[in-house]
Design an enzyme around this catalytic site. Structure first.
Site, PDB file in Angstrom:
ATOM      1  N   CYS A  10     -17.698 -66.312 -18.860  1.00 23.71           N
ATOM      2  CA  CYS A  10     -17.387 -64.884 -18.927  1.00 23.71           C
ATOM      3  C   CYS A  10     -16.357 -64.714 -20.043  1.00 23.71           C
ATOM      4  CB  CYS A  10     -16.842 -64.426 -17.578  1.00 23.71           C
ATOM      5  SG  CYS A  10     -16.604 -62.662 -17.460  1.00 23.71           S
ATOM      6  N   ILE A  11     -16.776 -64.150 -21.159  1.00 28.83           N
ATOM      7  CA  ILE A  11     -16.003 -64.190 -22.397  1.00 28.83           C
ATOM      8  C   ILE A  11     -15.627 -62.782 -22.868  1.00 28.83           C
ATOM      9  CG2 ILE A  11     -16.031 -65.021 -24.785  1.00 28.83           C
ATOM     10  CD1 ILE A  11     -16.203 -67.267 -22.633  1.00 28.83           C
TER      11      ILE A  11
END
Length: 153
Positions: free
Chosen positions: A119-120
């Site tokens: 999750c960036i």
């Protein structure tokens, strides 16, 4: 091979949001960032160092409002560290050469792709469309997108 590194000049040129996310371990708002719903083929690189991090072929819609990937494009460019902030244990993801905070990794991704969800934050990334890879010096990654380019593997 390119020499990826963090420089004070690049850090000074970051937007306030990019600086907050990459240098101060911040988080951008969900569903209000550049790449959460980007469906274009290409490579995501560290906004600070330029090191290759993720590819669109490994991107999926996690429903969280942030870009999510099943794996890094080159694992040697990503460090994972325990993060006990906010009263919970998470695994932080940082770029190796830029030392940028990227986001977190969770074990709730698509099982058929290994089960991980990177999750960036979009603010930590720069997107390079597949058509611009060669001009930007990332032509070694074009083979990842052979189906997109209409080529056979």
């Amino acid at each position: 091979m390119k020499d990826y590194k963090k420089s004070p000049n690049i850090v000074e040129q970051l937007t306030p949001e990019q600086h907050y996310v990459t240098q101060q371990c911040g988080t951008e708002p969900p569903f209000d960032n550049a790449y959460w719903d980007n469906h274009e083929a290409g490579l995501y690189v560290d906004v600070v160092s330029g090191e290759p991090l993720f590819a669109s072929v490994d991107k999926f819609d996690s429903g969280t409002g942030w870009p999510s990937f099943t794996r890094p494009v080159q694992s040697e460019n990503v460090n994972e560290n325990f993060d006990d902030s906010l009263g919970m244990r998470r695994v932080e993801v940082r770029s190796v050469h830029g030392d940028s905070h990227l986001g977190h990794v969770f074990p709730d991704g698509p099982e058929e792709a290994g089960g991980m969800r990177y999750c960036i934050n979009s603010a930590s990334l720069r997107f390079i469309p597949v058509e611009e890879l060669e001009a930007e010096g990332y032509d070694e990654f074009k083979n990842l997108f052979s189906e997109t380019l209409g080529e056979t593997k």
